[in-house]
Design a protein around this motif. Structure first.
Motif, PDB file in Angstrom:
ATOM      1  N   GLN A  33      45.935  33.566  38.502  1.00  0.00           N
ATOM      2  CA  GLN A  33      47.382  33.401  38.372  1.00  0.00           C
ATOM      3  C   GLN A  33      48.108  34.159  39.473  1.00  0.00           C
ATOM      4  O   GLN A  33      47.891  35.357  39.671  1.00  0.00           O
ATOM      5  CB  GLN A  33      47.855  33.909  37.003  1.00  0.00           C
ATOM      6  CG  GLN A  33      47.373  33.069  35.834  1.00  0.00           C
ATOM      7  CD  GLN A  33      48.013  31.685  35.817  1.00  0.00           C
ATOM      8  OE1 GLN A  33      49.229  31.548  35.961  1.00  0.00           O
ATOM      9  NE2 GLN A  33      47.196  30.668  35.636  1.00  0.00           N
ATOM     10  N   GLY A  34      48.977  33.448  40.200  1.00  0.00           N
ATOM     11  CA  GLY A  34      49.836  34.085  41.175  1.00  0.00           C
ATOM     12  C   GLY A  34      49.111  34.516  42.439  1.00  0.00           C
ATOM     13  O   GLY A  34      47.976  34.129  42.712  1.00  0.00           O
ATOM     14  N   HIS A  35      49.787  35.371  43.195  1.00  0.00           N
ATOM     15  CA  HIS A  35      49.286  35.787  44.501  1.00  0.00           C
ATOM     16  C   HIS A  35      48.256  36.902  44.413  1.00  0.00           C
ATOM     17  O   HIS A  35      47.490  37.116  45.352  1.00  0.00           O
ATOM     18  CB  HIS A  35      50.477  36.240  45.365  1.00  0.00           C
ATOM     19  CG  HIS A  35      50.158  36.451  46.801  1.00  0.00           C
ATOM     20  ND1 HIS A  35      49.653  35.451  47.620  1.00  0.00           N
ATOM     21  CD2 HIS A  35      50.285  37.555  47.602  1.00  0.00           C
ATOM     22  CE1 HIS A  35      49.485  35.915  48.841  1.00  0.00           C
ATOM     23  NE2 HIS A  35      49.862  37.193  48.857  1.00  0.00           N
ATOM     24  N   THR A  36      48.236  37.622  43.295  1.00  0.00           N
ATOM     25  CA  THR A  36      47.349  38.785  43.197  1.00  0.00           C
ATOM     26  C   THR A  36      46.439  38.734  41.973  1.00  0.00           C
ATOM     27  O   THR A  36      45.946  39.766  41.528  1.00  0.00           O
ATOM     28  CB  THR A  36      48.168  40.084  43.167  1.00  0.00           C
ATOM     29  OG1 THR A  36      49.057  40.054  42.043  1.00  0.00           O
ATOM     30  CG2 THR A  36      48.973  40.261  44.436  1.00  0.00           C
ATOM     31  N   GLY A  37      46.191  37.526  41.443  1.00  0.00           N
ATOM     32  CA  GLY A  37      45.409  37.438  40.220  1.00  0.00           C
ATOM     33  C   GLY A  37      43.961  37.046  40.399  1.00  0.00           C
ATOM     34  O   GLY A  37      43.260  36.785  39.410  1.00  0.00           O
TER      35      GLY A  37
END
Length: 363
Positions: A330-334
């Motif tokens: 999930q997302g940019h850092t997941g």
């Protein structure tokens, strides 16, 4: 005329994003910290091996020729040089960096029991490399190269456990078999338990996602430091690492690739690697890429115009990298969150296996 219009459109798109649309924000320009470690002038005045001219293998040979008392004396008198000298014995660098951190005072949390700080440079916003595991005895080694906003103060944040290089490194090490479960998720580690991971914040990263993040100057400086760091791992007997390159860190890895002593290069959440294809990286390492469907990086134009932008999307099929599943991230850092398909694949790569296949690196 059509090509000219396309170029103008690309320039306009990149300029708009730098100006603050689509998740980009303005930021202060950074000056890359480069050159020899702090304290080099005093070190050189004693006629000791040159930290710049000597290769990491020459540095390793220099230290092999010293007795234990001589080594410890160098740590006492020149902690910031020894602590940042690629090719110096690992345990000696840990001791030197403890002394350097204690003398600096601003980063006292790096002195917590059990921390293994392989590099510490207090200049600028501060740079650091922390090791999880036994670097020289582990069968497998991985290195995490971060993107924007990472430095000695921000590389490990409790509120963002999988979005910092330290959190990524710990999560990857757990996934390769170290520890019973990933904290709070019950995701059992399945690896062979013989992997060391380095959170490497060894270059000046962009602040925010402004002009520094859209151009390559900081990445070029970072690539020089990353290649020397990897050569230093080789010089002390560590195995060739799998290098995990997040966001702007993948730009660093792309520039470093032709000279980077690595078994694998993994680009994830990448804005581009400054080449049009995996083949143009000119590396013998296996090249991998991942991008999850909710990552805002997908809104960044994959162009390179007048030095702005980083080129082709490494996660696109036509780039030619080996694809890593990331549907559950999930997302940019997941990407390193426990239970994700991306983390399971990363753990396999770190151990020299093919994700989902269990085979070795030669398969």
């Amino acid at each position: 005329m059509h090509r000219f219009r396309r170029t103008l459109a690309a320039v306009a798109a990149v300029t708009a994003m730098i100006g603050g649309t689509a998740g980009w924000v303005s930021a202060d320009s950074q000056t890359a910290v480069t050159g020899p470690p702090p304290g080099t002038a005093a070190w050189r005045s004693e006629g000791l091996i040159d930290p710049v001219a000597a290769t990491p293998h020459q540095v390793a040979a220099f230290f092999r020729g010293l007795g234990e008392r001589e080594r410890r004396d160098l740590v006492r008198r020149h902690p910031l040089v020894v602590g940042n000298l690629d090719g110096a014995p690992v345990e000696l660098r840990y001791a030197a960096n403890r002394a350097g951190i204690a003398a600096d005072g601003r980063f006292a949390r790096l002195l917590a029991p059990g921390k293994q700080i392989l590099a510490f440079d207090p200049r600028g916003r501060g740079q650091v490399a922390e090791v999880y595991g036994d670097l020289t005895r582990s069968k497998h080694v991985a290195v995490v190269v971060p993107g924007s906003d990472m430095d000695a103060a921000t590389y490990d944040r409790a509120k963002d456990p999988y979005g910092t290089p330290a959190g990524m490194a710990r999560s990857l090490r757990t996934a390769t078999g170290h520890g019973d479960t990933a904290v709070g998720h019950g995701d059992t580690a399945v690896g062979d338990g013989d992997t060391a991971v380095v959170a490497w914040v060894g270059y000046t990263t962009p602040v925010g996602v402004g002009i520094d993040a859209a151009t390559g100057s900081l990445a070029e400086a970072g690539a020089e430091r990353l290649t020397r760091f990897a050569d230093g791992l080789d010089a002390v007997g560590a195995n060739d690492p799998a290098v995990f390159c997040h966001s702007y860190g993948s730009v660093v890895c792309g520039i470093a690739a032709p000279r980077l002593d690595a078994a694998d290069i993994v680009a994830f959440a990448s804005p581009g690697m400054r080449v049009d294809s995996a083949g143009e990286l000119r590396t013998g390492a296996r090249v991998w890429a991942a991008k999850d469907p909710t990552d805002w990086i997908d809104s960044v134009p994959n162009v390179q115009v007048l030095g702005v932008g980083h080129g082709a999307d490494p996660a696109a099929a036509e780039f030619g990298a080996r694809q890593i599943p990331a549907a559950s991230a999930q997302g940019h850092t997941g990407y390193f969150a426990p239970g994700t398909d991306s983390l399971r694949a990363f753990a396999a790569i770190a151990e020299g296996r093919i994700p989902g296949g269990g085979g070795g690196a030669g398969e």
